[in-house]
Each structure stands twice: as C-alpha cells, then as structure tokens.
Design a protein around this motif. Structure first.
Motif, mmCIF file in Angstrom:
data_model
loop_
_atom_site.group_PDB
_atom_site.id
_atom_site.type_symbol
_atom_site.label_atom_id
_atom_site.label_comp_id
_atom_site.label_asym_id
_atom_site.label_seq_id
_atom_site.Cartn_x
_atom_site.Cartn_y
_atom_site.Cartn_z
ATOM 1 N N THR A 14 6.462 34.327 -22.901
ATOM 2 C CA THR A 14 6.506 33.925 -24.310
ATOM 3 C C THR A 14 7.931 34.009 -24.856
ATOM 4 O O THR A 14 8.389 33.080 -25.534
ATOM 5 N N GLU A 15 8.623 35.097 -24.565
ATOM 6 C CA GLU A 15 9.990 35.282 -25.057
ATOM 7 C C GLU A 15 10.936 34.224 -24.512
ATOM 8 O O GLU A 15 11.799 33.722 -25.242
ATOM 9 N N GLU A 16 10.789 33.873 -23.234
ATOM 10 C CA GLU A 16 11.666 32.869 -22.620
ATOM 11 C C GLU A 16 11.556 31.514 -23.318
ATOM 12 O O GLU A 16 12.493 30.730 -23.312
ATOM 13 N N ARG A 17 10.432 31.255 -23.921
ATOM 14 C CA ARG A 17 10.192 29.971 -24.579
ATOM 15 C C ARG A 17 10.299 30.068 -26.105
ATOM 16 O O ARG A 17 10.120 29.087 -26.802
ATOM 17 N N ASN A 18 10.525 31.280 -26.610
ATOM 18 C CA ASN A 18 10.584 31.544 -28.050
ATOM 19 C C ASN A 18 9.307 31.086 -28.754
ATOM 20 O O ASN A 18 9.331 30.573 -29.864
ATOM 21 N N TRP A 19 8.180 31.304 -28.100
ATOM 22 C CA TRP A 19 6.900 30.896 -28.677
ATOM 23 C C TRP A 19 6.325 31.941 -29.611
ATOM 24 O O TRP A 19 5.373 31.670 -30.338
ATOM 25 N N GLY A 20 6.892 33.126 -29.624
ATOM 26 C CA GLY A 20 6.391 34.176 -30.490
ATOM 27 C C GLY A 20 6.364 33.769 -31.952
ATOM 28 O O GLY A 20 5.510 34.211 -32.718
ATOM 29 N N GLN A 21 7.290 32.894 -32.338
ATOM 30 C CA GLN A 21 7.342 32.432 -33.721
ATOM 31 C C GLN A 21 6.067 31.705 -34.138
ATOM 32 O O GLN A 21 5.756 31.623 -35.325
ATOM 33 N N PHE A 22 5.327 31.190 -33.193
ATOM 34 C CA PHE A 22 4.089 30.461 -33.476
ATOM 35 C C PHE A 22 2.843 31.321 -33.318
ATOM 36 O O PHE A 22 1.739 30.874 -33.619
ATOM 37 N N HIS A 23 3.029 32.537 -32.836
ATOM 38 C CA HIS A 23 1.886 33.383 -32.496
ATOM 39 C C HIS A 23 1.437 34.247 -33.674
ATOM 40 O O HIS A 23 1.396 35.468 -33.593
ATOM 41 N N THR A 24 1.061 33.577 -34.733
ATOM 42 C CA THR A 24 0.469 34.275 -35.868
ATOM 43 C C THR A 24 -0.980 34.618 -35.517
ATOM 44 O O THR A 24 -1.579 33.959 -34.654
ATOM 45 N N PRO A 25 -1.543 35.621 -36.161
ATOM 46 C CA PRO A 25 -2.949 35.920 -35.876
ATOM 47 C C PRO A 25 -3.857 34.697 -36.062
ATOM 48 O O PRO A 25 -4.759 34.475 -35.245
ATOM 49 N N ALA A 26 -3.610 33.900 -37.088
ATOM 50 C CA ALA A 26 -4.459 32.721 -37.316
ATOM 51 C C ALA A 26 -4.337 31.719 -36.174
ATOM 52 O O ALA A 26 -5.351 31.204 -35.675
ATOM 53 N N ASN A 27 -3.112 31.438 -35.744
ATOM 54 C CA ASN A 27 -2.929 30.487 -34.648
ATOM 55 C C ASN A 27 -3.524 31.015 -33.353
ATOM 56 O O ASN A 27 -4.120 30.257 -32.575
ATOM 57 N N LEU A 28 -3.366 32.298 -33.101
ATOM 58 C CA LEU A 28 -3.910 32.877 -31.873
ATOM 59 C C LEU A 28 -5.433 32.904 -31.900
ATOM 60 O O LEU A 28 -6.070 32.636 -30.878
ATOM 61 N N ALA A 29 -6.024 33.199 -33.050
ATOM 62 C CA ALA A 29 -7.489 33.174 -33.154
ATOM 63 C C ALA A 29 -8.013 31.766 -32.869
ATOM 64 O O ALA A 29 -9.018 31.607 -32.162
ATOM 65 N N LYS A 30 -7.335 30.776 -33.394
ATOM 66 C CA LYS A 30 -7.734 29.388 -33.116
ATOM 67 C C LYS A 30 -7.622 29.094 -31.624
ATOM 68 O O LYS A 30 -8.519 28.467 -31.033
ATOM 69 N N SER A 31 -6.526 29.527 -31.020
ATOM 70 C CA SER A 31 -6.315 29.265 -29.597
ATOM 71 C C SER A 31 -7.369 29.951 -28.733
ATOM 72 O O SER A 31 -7.833 29.379 -27.743
ATOM 73 N N ILE A 32 -7.754 31.160 -29.107
ATOM 74 C CA ILE A 32 -8.816 31.861 -28.367
ATOM 75 C C ILE A 32 -10.102 31.044 -28.415
ATOM 76 O O ILE A 32 -10.764 30.840 -27.394
ATOM 77 N N CYS A 33 -10.447 30.557 -29.600
ATOM 78 C CA CYS A 33 -11.682 29.772 -29.745
ATOM 79 C C CYS A 33 -11.617 28.469 -28.961
ATOM 80 O O CYS A 33 -12.593 28.073 -28.315
ATOM 81 N N ILE A 34 -10.479 27.812 -29.029
ATOM 82 C CA ILE A 34 -10.314 26.542 -28.311
ATOM 83 C C ILE A 34 -10.453 26.759 -26.809
ATOM 84 O O ILE A 34 -11.175 26.018 -26.125
ATOM 85 N N GLU A 35 -9.771 27.773 -26.295
ATOM 86 C CA GLU A 35 -9.848 28.031 -24.856
ATOM 87 C C GLU A 35 -11.232 28.508 -24.444
ATOM 88 O O GLU A 35 -11.725 28.148 -23.373
ATOM 89 N N ALA A 36 -11.894 29.294 -25.286
ATOM 90 C CA ALA A 36 -13.263 29.726 -24.983
ATOM 91 C C ALA A 36 -14.198 28.519 -24.948
ATOM 92 O O ALA A 36 -15.103 28.453 -24.105
ATOM 93 N N ALA A 37 -13.961 27.552 -25.837
ATOM 94 C CA ALA A 37 -14.773 26.332 -25.827
ATOM 95 C C ALA A 37 -14.530 25.535 -24.547
ATOM 96 O O ALA A 37 -15.466 24.958 -23.985
ATOM 97 N N GLU A 38 -13.296 25.524 -24.079
ATOM 98 C CA GLU A 38 -13.003 24.830 -22.819
ATOM 99 C C GLU A 38 -13.698 25.530 -21.649
ATOM 100 O O GLU A 38 -14.181 24.868 -20.731
ATOM 101 N N LEU A 39 -13.763 26.842 -21.692
ATOM 102 C CA LEU A 39 -14.494 27.589 -20.663
ATOM 103 C C LEU A 39 -15.978 27.248 -20.735
ATOM 104 O O LEU A 39 -16.629 26.984 -19.722
ATOM 105 N N LEU A 40 -16.534 27.220 -21.934
ATOM 106 C CA LEU A 40 -17.941 26.881 -22.114
ATOM 107 C C LEU A 40 -18.229 25.455 -21.648
ATOM 108 O O LEU A 40 -19.268 25.188 -21.037
ATOM 109 N N GLU A 41 -17.291 24.556 -21.913
ATOM 110 C CA GLU A 41 -17.465 23.161 -21.503
ATOM 111 C C GLU A 41 -17.664 23.045 -19.996
ATOM 112 O O GLU A 41 -18.403 22.181 -19.516
ATOM 113 N N TYR A 42 -17.051 23.942 -19.244
ATOM 114 C CA TYR A 42 -17.193 23.937 -17.787
ATOM 115 C C TYR A 42 -18.659 24.084 -17.379
ATOM 116 O O TYR A 42 -19.095 23.535 -16.367
ATOM 117 N N TYR A 43 -19.424 24.820 -18.193
ATOM 118 C CA TYR A 43 -20.832 25.071 -17.882
ATOM 119 C C TYR A 43 -21.787 24.146 -18.636
ATOM 120 O O TYR A 43 -23.000 24.289 -18.519
#
Length: 123
Positions: A14-43
C-alpha cells in the motif's frame, strides 16, 4: 492465522503505491462488500463450486481478508482484540448448551437480539 509478515507485506504494498490516502473506513467498507460479493458470485447458481476453479475463490477470499486488515488499520484497532471481544459477546448471546444442534433456539435468540436493538434505538 495471518502472520505479522503478511500484514507488513500489505502495508508495504500500500505504501509503495501511496494508496493509503484512499483507504478511508468508508471506502474500505465498500471494498470489503464488493469483494465479498465477488466471492459469493463464485458460488452463485451451484451447490458447490467446481474444484477446478478453486483458485478463483481463494483469490477473492484473499481480497476480502486484505481489505479487512486495511480496515482494522484505518480504524486503529487490534484484530485479535476485536475478534476475541466479539467471540465473548457471541458466546453470551448463543451459549453452546442452548443452541447446539437447535436452529430454532438460535433463530429465536437472533430475532430477539434484533428486536432489542431496535427498541434501544427508539429510546
């Protein structure tokens, strides 16, 4: 168990890409849900996903876990601590002697807890 070296690798990535600036709790919560949905889509539409493509499910699970680690960092919480606290709370809510092999008892306790939460909000 997720090792400290894995957590440090995520921090470095994350630091190498300076992505921490985008890692607000709201953005991360959204990302968790999106990725969990992609996992669910597999099934989706299959009782069990084909073993031949298990790597895809593992990659989606890795994404979910990575974002969860980042979320814990963003909130400044210790993952072990919050998990152990939640397990203790859940043990009190669903004692094994009451809910083991008894879905109806689990469901009753779950629905009662939801009702209690709604009542507390109204007050």
């Amino acid at each position: 168990m997720i090792s400290d070296s894995t957590i440090q690798a995520i921090h470095k990535f994350t630091e190498e890409r300076n992505w921490g600036q985008f890692h607000t709790p709201a953005n991360l919560a959204k990302s968790i849900c999106i990725e969990a949905a992609e996992l669910l889509e597999y099934y989706q539409w299959v009782p069990e996903a084909p073993a031949a493509d298990a790597e895809h499910a593992q990659e989606e699970l890795a994404d979910v876990l990575t974002y969860c680690i980042m979320m814990a960092d963003a909130l400044g919480v210790d993952m072990d601590n919050i998990i152990m606290n939640k397990l203790a709370k859940t043990k009190r809510k669903y004692p094994s002697e009451a809910v083991r092999n008894n879905f109806n008892e689990y469901e009753t306790r779950h629905l009662n807890a939801r009702s209690d939460s709604k009542e507390a909000i109204k007050e």
